[in-house]
Design a protein around this motif. Structure first.
Motif, PDB file in Angstrom:
ATOM      1  N   THR A  99       0.838  -1.207   0.000  1.00 54.24           N
ATOM      2  CA  THR A  99       0.000   0.000   0.000  1.00 54.24           C
ATOM      3  C   THR A  99       0.869   1.252   0.000  1.00 54.24           C
ATOM      4  O   THR A  99       0.628   2.201  -0.753  1.00 54.24           O
ATOM      5  CB  THR A  99      -0.936   0.008   1.224  1.00 54.24           C
ATOM      6  N   HIS A 100       1.907   1.235   0.838  1.00 49.17           N
ATOM      7  CA  HIS A 100       2.786   2.404   0.921  1.00 49.17           C
ATOM      8  C   HIS A 100       3.545   2.626  -0.386  1.00 49.17           C
ATOM      9  O   HIS A 100       3.618   3.765  -0.873  1.00 49.17           O
ATOM     10  CB  HIS A 100       3.779   2.229   2.073  1.00 49.17           C
ATOM     11  N   ALA A 102       2.722   1.700  -3.340  1.00 47.80           N
ATOM     12  CA  ALA A 102       1.790   2.096  -4.397  1.00 47.80           C
ATOM     13  C   ALA A 102       1.384   3.565  -4.257  1.00 47.80           C
ATOM     14  O   ALA A 102       1.234   4.280  -5.256  1.00 47.80           O
ATOM     15  CB  ALA A 102       0.550   1.208  -4.370  1.00 47.80           C
ATOM     16  N   ARG A 103       1.216   4.007  -3.027  1.00 44.85           N
ATOM     17  CA  ARG A 103       0.808   5.405  -2.788  1.00 44.85           C
ATOM     18  C   ARG A 103       1.963   6.381  -2.957  1.00 44.85           C
ATOM     19  O   ARG A 103       1.745   7.567  -3.179  1.00 44.85           O
ATOM     20  CB  ARG A 103       0.231   5.537  -1.378  1.00 44.85           C
ATOM     21  N   HIS A 104       3.183   5.891  -2.830  1.00 43.68           N
ATOM     22  CA  HIS A 104       4.365   6.751  -2.920  1.00 43.68           C
ATOM     23  C   HIS A 104       5.347   6.186  -3.944  1.00 43.68           C
ATOM     24  O   HIS A 104       6.477   5.819  -3.581  1.00 43.68           O
ATOM     25  CB  HIS A 104       5.017   6.877  -1.548  1.00 43.68           C
ATOM     26  N   ASN A 178       3.826  -1.621  -9.350  1.00 46.90           N
ATOM     27  CA  ASN A 178       3.768  -0.200  -9.712  1.00 46.90           C
ATOM     28  C   ASN A 178       3.843   0.009 -11.216  1.00 46.90           C
ATOM     29  O   ASN A 178       3.365   1.016 -11.727  1.00 46.90           O
ATOM     30  CB  ASN A 178       4.893   0.571  -9.017  1.00 46.90           C
ATOM     31  N   THR A 184      -3.448  -4.048  -7.698  1.00 49.88           N
ATOM     32  CA  THR A 184      -3.646  -3.348  -6.433  1.00 49.88           C
ATOM     33  C   THR A 184      -2.662  -3.859  -5.379  1.00 49.88           C
ATOM     34  O   THR A 184      -2.041  -4.922  -5.540  1.00 49.88           O
ATOM     35  CB  THR A 184      -5.071  -3.567  -5.907  1.00 49.88           C
TER      36      THR A 184
END
Length: 232
Positions: A99-100, A102-104, A178, A184
């Motif tokens: 999650t991290h 993917a978000r960054h 990514n 996801t």
């Protein structure tokens, strides 16, 4: 071109704006191609102010690495909640990792691509972060093995190797996720759990896979064949 007019704000806030701009620039353009002019413009400040706060391009890049490394390790530690069953602890830690990243994506590119290829000083910063994560995963696996109450006789040196392999797989999978549209964080974490947990689950239950007897290790027992069900 004159200095960019900016509203006065606390130094810590302004510095974070500069780091945000630098991570975005380094992550998307690469360390060598990134310019201090571009970073200053993106941050909405003058280039002299960037140098005043962060000294040089090298120091700015180091500050980016340290910030992103700290954020990633904190995310993983927060995700792997104690008290859960072993597989759920590992699952939640992996989900937090993916999650991290993917978000960054720019922060992950700084850590996993740029920092490792532009000098020993930068690479050493990332190596320290990675060692911390490997040590954390090692302890997580050891604790999970103890909680299984099966006495699988796992040595810490062996578990360290398992943790290295798991972290390396997670790093490669984060790059793949990514770069692949539609993947996801949950899917990436599930993929790695299905790849890794059958093996880890068997180890914790005392079922070790070993090479065949004719491989040259005369004292090695025969391989075990029982396998646990994959995580879904």
């Amino acid at each position: 071109m004159g200095a960019v007019k900016t509203k006065r704000m606390p130094r810590a806030v302004r510095e974070q704006q500069m780091l945000d701009a630098a991570v975005r620039t380094f992550g998307s353009r690469g360390y060598m191609a990134a310019s201090m002019d571009e970073i200053a413009e993106l941050a909405g400040v003058s280039k002299p102010l960037v140098y005043l706060y962060l000294n040089s391009k090298e120091d700015l890049f180091t500050a980016c690495i340290r910030r992103e490394a700290r954020a990633l390790t904190e995310a993983v530690r927060a995700g792997a909640r104690p008290g859960l069953p072993a597989d759920r602890q590992l699952w939640s830690g992996l989900a937090a990792f993916f999650t991290h990243t993917a978000r960054h994506p720019d922060g992950w590119a700084v850590l996993h691509l740029q920092a490792r290829t532009h000098g020993e000083v930068f690479a050493a910063e990332v190596a320290a972060m990675r060692a911390e994560i490997v040590a954390f995963v090692t302890q997580l696996i050891l604790a999970a093995a103890r909680e299984a109450h099966r006495d699988p006789d796992l040595r810490e040196a062996e578990v360290s190797g398992l943790a290295e392999a798991l972290v390396g797989a997670a790093e490669s999978l984060a790059d793949w996720a990514n770069a692949t549209p539609g993947v996801t964080a949950r899917q990436a974490a599930t993929t790695l759990m299905n790849f890794a947990w059958a093996g880890l689950g068997n180890l914790m239950a005392g079922r070790h896979w070993t090479p065949p007897a004719d491989s040259g290790d005369a004292d090695v027992p025969e391989p075990q064949s029982e396998v646990t069900a994959p995580v879904r």
